[in-house]
Design an enzyme around this catalytic site. Structure first.
Site, PDB file in Angstrom:
ATOM      1  N   GLY A 137     -17.010  39.574 -18.125  1.00  0.00           N
ATOM      2  CA  GLY A 137     -17.510  38.284 -17.704  1.00  0.00           C
ATOM      3  C   GLY A 137     -17.813  37.387 -18.888  1.00  0.00           C
ATOM      4  O   GLY A 137     -17.793  36.163 -18.796  1.00  0.00           O
TER       5      GLY A 137
ATOM      6  N   ASP B 121     -27.800  44.197 -14.380  1.00  0.00           N
ATOM      7  CA  ASP B 121     -26.347  44.195 -14.175  1.00  0.00           C
ATOM      8  C   ASP B 121     -25.759  45.569 -14.506  1.00  0.00           C
ATOM      9  O   ASP B 121     -24.758  45.680 -15.202  1.00  0.00           O
ATOM     10  CB  ASP B 121     -25.686  43.115 -15.027  1.00  0.00           C
ATOM     11  CG  ASP B 121     -24.277  42.766 -14.519  1.00  0.00           C
ATOM     12  OD1 ASP B 121     -23.979  43.075 -13.346  1.00  0.00           O
ATOM     13  OD2 ASP B 121     -23.492  42.193 -15.278  1.00  0.00           O
TER      14      ASP B 121
END
Length: 818
Positions: free
Chosen positions: A510, A625
């Protein structure tokens, strides 16, 4: 094998009958062993024969354990000259030597006994020693214990004799598939006080510290671990040997020097059916020899880990700022005795600074028959003496020249007294000055804190008004430099990655692409380059730098530095050979590399990393995360948690925080975080539960088969749990009835972690106790959250699965928690 003629059959049968009368642990001068044959020690503990290492077709004569499931070689004869086929023969030559021959009778290895005898035999003992001796007198001509490979067994000796210049030491294999002599060797150093050294290509790589009669002073938390007792004998005339014994003769113990230079004390665990590592050296960064250079001291709990001793300063500041500390430190104030030798200047006498819980430096000089006070006086009167110490079981040690390989322990260690100029102690002799300095420093610290807080608030306001992100980032990095985080330049990283060549690209996250590189000093790195199109931005970049630069743990990836030049923003990490967990776990070809033992080790390692973040670090951190792509694997498949761009620090009294900006990965977020913006330790526990189920099943949370596509992975696990068919979830590549209970327990723990209500989920310390079977009666899990798979229409998914949305925009009608 070809057919035998009648004329040849009778001699063969005679030889066969002769062999039946021979003891299976002995080979005599009239006999030989070919490639398919072997001998076994009398108690069936060891076997001698020919073998091929894993991933190799070369053949070697070796000794290995006979009655354990893991093939473990402890000695190799023809290490430097392998046989290329199965024609090898072990026999006793006419001169009485053990020899390995090929099919053309060429000698590939010999015991090289100089005295020729005609009636010798070789016997393999239950301690793993192959002994060549004269049959009539029992005189030992040669033994494998005197010529070890990479393994030290009980009753075997490592020794050094300075009078005869003879050494017995371990030498590593070149690689797991090549037993030839590698880069590392381990032996005992007989200078003054005995120490164990691990050498790399002849240079010190690790050392044990001096032996005090019971333990080696430089091994952290050392005690006679498990059942093993080490013994060192020193005749004080240059001859020293070291050995170890196992008090439980029914168990197998060994010390092995692996091909990477690690000294491992291991024992065979019948319950796990594998070797258990009891102790490892080097154990951490501070264990490597001379990490901090001369007069530098290594402390694993500090950041950076190296600092100069009091009274000393960095020799080459530029190198220290880059994280290279080997140049060491130099004395800040000359000693009084040095000034008197060079001039007529007079002053107050030098003094000694006491350091506690220290691994004492190398090159100690031993003084016999000296008490503690005389030890101090003796050092003070000798201007070349820079430190001294007095130790039970040893006596007086002193050091001259540079102090090398010092480290600070949190427990254990020894005291040492460092010689400093009197000026270095002046502040301690004036209480008023101390109070003034303390008050001044306190006032400066408070003023600095207020100033930097005001400055940070001002920068935030400027950023909100549209001021450039680059200006904000440069200010931030200037603050980070105060913490000595190395700052790399663009040219250095471009060279390391071959100008960011696609051949060096490891993957895409990401954040942006990640490249493999190698610095000028040979260190391999992973360079994470922020993409302009990245879903993550400047805030995540600064957050990750600020957080991970303060963290030190074996199960967290280590940040080596960062780079900011123009629009380029990069993070530099230690390189992980096996990349990320998802790259192996979800690959049909490579997932076979992860057997159950490795997967369970990964699960335990992730737990240890989370426990450090939640409870044991100086900061309480929620990762937010946790997922398979953010778990990196080193060469031995040890896990390291990475990607701290989304992580948040909790205050001392905070248990739960609410945010209006939810950021994470779909499928791993807990319901209270995804739907209400509430996150806590239990949010990470939920993500861990999903990850645990993925590790056991080998399936992605979002890749359930077509006929059950309405279920999430947790939902499928719950269904199979209620159907009493939970083993159907398990990846077939790891299925083994021997591990059924452990696998079932892991699935049980995973279901406990993904329960809908945060209060029902266990914390990480409890999870570790469950996995270690310290808690036997596990609670019955409740139905998991997000049991049915869904994708909320208002959630924006990136290609990497990252999602971002505002709480007020979430539509919760598509989420069914029960």
């Amino acid at each position: 094998m070809g057919l035998l003629s009648k004329t040849n059959l009778l001699p063969v049968l005679c030889c066969f009958c002769l062999n039946l009368t021979v003891a299976i642990d002995t080979i005599r001068s009239s006999q030989s062993i070919n490639d398919s044959e072997y001998i076994i020690s009398n108690g069936s503990v060891f076997k001698l024969g020919f073998f091929s290492p894993e991933n190799s077709t070369n053949r070697y004569l070796g000794i290995w354990y006979n009655n354990i499931s893991v093939f473990t070689v402890i000695w190799v004869a023809n290490r430097q000259k392998p046989l290329k086929d199965s024609s090898g023969i072990l026999t006793i030559s006419k001169e009485g030597n053990l020899v390995v021959l090929n099919g053309q009778a060429e000698i590939f290895w010999s015991s090289n006994v100089s005295n020729s005898v005609t009636n010798s035999s070789a016997t393999l003992g239950d301690f793993g020693n192959l002994v060549l001796q004269v049959d009539t007198t029992g005189l030992v001509l040669w033994e494998s214990f005197q010529h070890p490979s990479d393994t030290l067994l009980p009753k075997m000796k490592l020794s050094t004799n300075l009078r005869t210049d003879q050494r017995i030491q371990l030498t590593s294999w070149k690689s797991p598939s090549d037993p030839s002599i590698g880069s590392f060797s381990v032996g005992i150093d007989a200078r003054n006080i005995p120490e164990i050294f691990d050498w790399k290509e002849g240079h010190p790589y690790w050392r044990s510290g001096p032996w005090n009669g019971q333990v080696f002073l430089g091994i952290r938390n050392w005690n006679p671990l498990y059942r093993t007792r080490f013994i060192v004998v020193d005749d004080k005339q240059g001859a020293v040997f070291e050995t170890f014994t196992d008090s439980d003769v029914l168990h197998l113990s060994r010390v092995v020097l692996d091909w990477q230079g690690n000294g491992l004390l291991t024992y065979w665990d019948d319950g796990k059916d594998d070797w258990e590592v009891v102790h490892k050296n080097p154990e951490d960064e501070c264990d490597f020899y001379g990490t901090c250079g001369a007069f530098g001291i290594c402390d694993l709990l500090s950041s950076p880990i190296c600092s100069c001793l009091r009274g000393f300063e960095m020799k080459i500041i530029k190198e220290w700022n880059r994280g290279n500390w080997t140049s060491g430190c130099v004395r800040r104030t000359p000693l009084q005795c040095e000034r008197m030798n060079n001039s007529i200047e007079e002053g107050k006498a030098d003094g000694f600074l006491k350091l506690e819980m220290i691994k004492v430096p190398d090159f100690a000089e031993w003084s016999n028959h000296v008490n503690k006070e005389d030890c101090r006086k003796q050092c003070l009167e000798n201007c070349s003496c820079v430190a001294y110490g007095y130790y039970t079981g040893i006596g007086c040690l002193s050091w001259s020249g540079n102090l090398i390989d010092l480290r600070q322990f949190s427990v254990g260690g020894s005291d040492i007294y460092i010689r400093l100029a009197n000026l270095e102690f002046e502040e301690e002799r004036n209480l008023r000055v101390i109070i003034t300095i303390t008050v001044t420093i306190g006032a400066i610290a408070i003023a600095s804190t207020v100033f930097f807080f005001w400055r940070w608030m001002a920068r935030k306001k400027r950023a909100m008004k549209g001021e450039s992100n680059e200006s904000l980032l440069f200010d931030f990095l200037n603050d980070v430099k105060l913490q000595d985080l190395p700052i790399f330049n663009m040219e250095e990283l471009a060279t390391a990655t071959n100008n960011f060549d696609m051949a060096n690209k490891l993957g895409q996250g990401g954040f942006g692409p990640v490249y493999r590189g190698k610095l000028h000093n040979g260190q391999e790195i992973a360079v994470k380059r922020l993409s302009r199109a990245s879903g993550q931005g400047l805030e995540e970049f600064m957050n990750e730098v600020a957080l991970i630069s303060k963290l030190q743990h074996r199960n967290l990836v280590r940040l080596l530095g960062c780079c900011i030049e123009g629009e380029e923003k990069m993070l530099i990490y230690e390189y992980m050979l096996n990349k990320s967990l998802d790259a192996i776990l979800f690959d049909p070809v490579h997932q076979k590399l992860l057997n159950w033992r490795k997967r369970f080790n990964i699960i335990e390692g992730i737990c240890r990393g989370l426990l450090y973040l939640h409870r044991d670090s100086r900061l309480k951190i929620i990762h937010r995360d946790l997922k398979a792509s953010n778990i990196l694997l080193d060469q031995e498949f040890n896990p390291k948690i990475s990607d701290f761009g989304m992580a948040r620090i909790f205050g001392g009294n905070e248990d739960q925080v609410k945010t209006k900006r939810v950021a994470g990965t779909y499928g791993y977020m807990s319901p209270e975080y995804a739907m209400r913006g509430l996150f806590s330790e239990k949010s990470d526990v939920f993500s861990f539960g999903v990850l645990l189920l993925e590790i056991v099943s080998g399936r992605r949370n979002t890749s359930i088969c077509d006929e059950e596509q309405y279920l999430s992975l947790a939902g499928l696990a719950w269904k199979l749990w209620n159907d009493d068919n939970i083993m159907a979830l398990v990846d077939l590549t790891i299925w083994d009835p021997c591990f059924q209970m452990d696998i079932s327990k892991c699935i049980h723990v995973g279901l406990l972690c993904v329960q809908e209500l945060a209060r029902d989920r266990p914390n990480v310390s409890t999870i570790i106790s469950m996995l270690k079977s310290e808690i036997l009666d596990l609670p019955t899990p409740k139905q998991p959250a997000f049991m049915e798979r869904q994708i909320a229409s208002n959630i924006e998914l990136t290609q990497q699965g990252q999602i971002r949305f505002s709480i007020c925009n979430i539509t919760t009608s598509t989420v069914n928690g029960r």
